[in-house]
Scaffold this active site. Structure first.
Site, short mmCIF file in Angstrom:
data_model
loop_
_atom_site.label_atom_id
_atom_site.label_comp_id
_atom_site.label_asym_id
_atom_site.label_seq_id
_atom_site.Cartn_x
_atom_site.Cartn_y
_atom_site.Cartn_z
N SER A 246 -2.60 5.06 1.12
CA SER A 246 -3.62 5.45 2.11
C SER A 246 -3.47 6.92 2.44
CB SER A 246 -3.47 4.62 3.39
OG SER A 246 -4.12 3.41 3.21
N ASN B 294 0.84 -1.18 0.00
CA ASN B 294 0.00 0.00 0.00
C ASN B 294 0.89 1.24 0.00
OD1 ASN B 294 -1.78 2.03 0.67
ND2 ASN B 294 -2.47 1.11 2.58
C1 LIG Z 1 -12.17 1.97 7.81
C2 LIG Z 1 -11.34 1.68 6.60
C3 LIG Z 1 -10.05 1.17 6.77
C4 LIG Z 1 -9.25 0.91 5.65
N1 LIG Z 1 -7.99 0.41 5.83
C5 LIG Z 1 -7.21 0.17 4.74
C6 LIG Z 1 -5.90 -0.37 4.88
O1 LIG Z 1 -5.43 -0.68 5.97
N2 LIG Z 1 -5.16 -0.53 3.76
C7 LIG Z 1 -5.63 -0.24 2.51
O2 LIG Z 1 -4.92 -0.44 1.52
N3 LIG Z 1 -6.88 0.23 2.35
C8 LIG Z 1 -7.67 0.45 3.42
N4 LIG Z 1 -8.92 0.93 3.24
C9 LIG Z 1 -9.39 1.25 1.86
C10 LIG Z 1 -10.20 0.10 1.26
O3 LIG Z 1 -9.46 -1.10 1.23
C11 LIG Z 1 -10.66 0.47 -0.18
O4 LIG Z 1 -9.53 0.58 -1.02
C12 LIG Z 1 -11.42 1.78 -0.23
O5 LIG Z 1 -12.33 1.85 0.85
C13 LIG Z 1 -12.19 1.97 -1.56
O6 LIG Z 1 -13.07 0.89 -1.80
P1 LIG Z 1 -14.65 0.93 -1.40
O7 LIG Z 1 -15.23 2.15 -2.00
O8 LIG Z 1 -15.20 -0.35 -1.94
O9 LIG Z 1 -14.68 0.95 0.10
C14 LIG Z 1 -9.75 1.17 4.35
C15 LIG Z 1 -11.06 1.66 4.18
C16 LIG Z 1 -11.86 1.91 5.29
C17 LIG Z 1 -13.26 2.44 5.07
#
Ligand SMILES: Cc1cc2nc3c(=O)[nH]c(=O)nc-3n(C[C@H](O)[C@H](O)[C@H](O)COP(=O)(O)O)c2cc1C
Length: 328
Positions: free
Chosen positions: A175, A172
């Site tokens: 973030s 990653n």
């Molecule tokens: C509470 C929360 C924690 C997340 N933690 C991580 C993480 O540790 N590493 C990461 O690569 N993405 C993390 N994400 C991002 C998600 O994996 C994803 O890439 C992002 O939410 C977009 O996809 P979505 O619209 O389907 O949620 C997190 C998202 C949320 C909401």
């Protein structure tokens, strides 16, 4: 599939979970995931060999991936039985991290539907405790181990120690909640060294997770450098950075359906520019069967989502798979 399950979940989400303060809703949801044997119910899955895909040479029983969020092995074990073709872990850091203080997650609602903004800040138990916790985890479906570091050495150490426990490794660099990780996309030269070092640290298929906030750098510098280093899979992508005054950090990562148009657009562009030599996990805003199908039709190798799992419930995977199968 029984459509009542989806309707019941939406009632639960809108009637109960959405009315609780966010930390209480998260605690309730994660406790339910940990304690109840969801993974033994066949209602949430659809096993059919016609749905199988390969990602980096690994066979996934279907193209749906639970995006990075969970590190608790009890939850990882459950979600592996909830219809996904692969499950991604939370991004793990070398040292344990408590995450950013509350409030670190808020709900948002736009015309596109319900979403989230988080500034989680990589709450996780750290490399060695996480490693010990998942060492005996059965891989009912492939496990994608996600890592996040602040230096090349961090990533190399994480990938070396955790790579053997995953079927694929995702690193990653995107973030938006911790400056050091987000900043990688702004430092293409250092990133080249990182991509090469990580590639050399494991034999496992590697995925680089990109930010939707750096589309130009992704296309002109980062993806070409990844391909050059021998990394053939990108996850496009992470949450989008937005200002959000309710959060302790004043900003966070937006996830959910507002991301979808950009996810579709970046997928189309990357597919046109890099051809089939690049495998693409399209992530961002998938919360319906039609959206998943659209991304796959546009050339996504697999589709990831997290927010849709919360807002539409664990039944979403099965709903998507039924649509995909109906068209085979
Ligand atoms: C509470 C929360 C924690 C997340 N933690 C991580 C993480 O540790 N590493 C990461 O690569 N993405 C993390 N994400 C991002 C998600 O994996 C994803 O890439 C992002 O939410 C977009 O996809 P979505 O619209 O389907 O949620 C997190 C998202 C949320 C909401």
């Amino acid at each position: 599939m029984n459509p009542a399950i989806g309707a019941l979940y939406r009632l639960l989400y809108n009637g109960v979970l959405c009315r609780l303060p966010e930390p209480a809703a998260v605690a309730l949801g994660q406790t339910a995931l940990r304690l109840l044997p969801w993974d033994r119910l066949s209602a949430f899955r659809l096993d059919d060999p016609r749905l199988a895909v390969t990602l980096g040479g690994a066979r996934l029983p279907n193209p749906l991936i639970l995006a990075a969020m969970y590190y608790d092995p009890r939850i990882l074990r459950r979600v592996m039985g909830l219809g996904f073709g692969a499950v991604t872990t939370k991004s793990i850091t070398v040292e344990p991290r408590p995450g950013h203080p509350q409030p670190n997650l808020v709900r948002v609602r736009s015309a596109a539907g319900p979403g989230l903004v988080n500034c989680n800040g990589f709450q996780n138990p750290g490399l060695e405790r996480f490693r010990a916790a998942i060492i005996g985890l059965p891989h009912r479906v492939p496990l994608i181990v996600s890592v996040a570091g602040e230096s090349v050495d961090d990533y190399v150490r994480l990938v070396t120690r955790l790579g053997p426990l995953g079927d694929l490794v995702e690193f990653n660099i995107s973030s938006p909640n911790t400056r050091l990780v987000y900043e990688w996309s702004r430092k293409p030269r250092e990133l080249v060294a990182l991509l090469r070092a990580v590639r050399a640290a494991t034999d496992k298929p590697l995925i680089v997770k990109l930010s939707p906030d750096f589309t130009d750098a992704n296309e002109s510098e980062i993806i070409p450098a990844a391909l050059e280093a021998g990394i053939r899979i990108v996850n496009y992508g992470n949450a989008r950075r937005v200002e959000e005054r309710r959060l302790s950090q004043g900003a966070g990562g937006l996830s959910g359906p507002e991301l979808f148009p950009a996810t579709l657009e970046t997928l189309r562009r990357a597919r046109a520019r890099f051809g089939r030599g690049l495998e693409i996990i399209a992530t961002g805003g998938v919360d319906s069967p039609e959206k998943a199908r659209q991304l796959l039709r546009e050339g996504a190798t697999a589709v990831g989502y997290f927010t849709g799992f919360i807002t539409r419930g664990p039944i979403l995977a099965r709903e998507i798979l039924e649509l995909l199968l109906a068209e085979r």
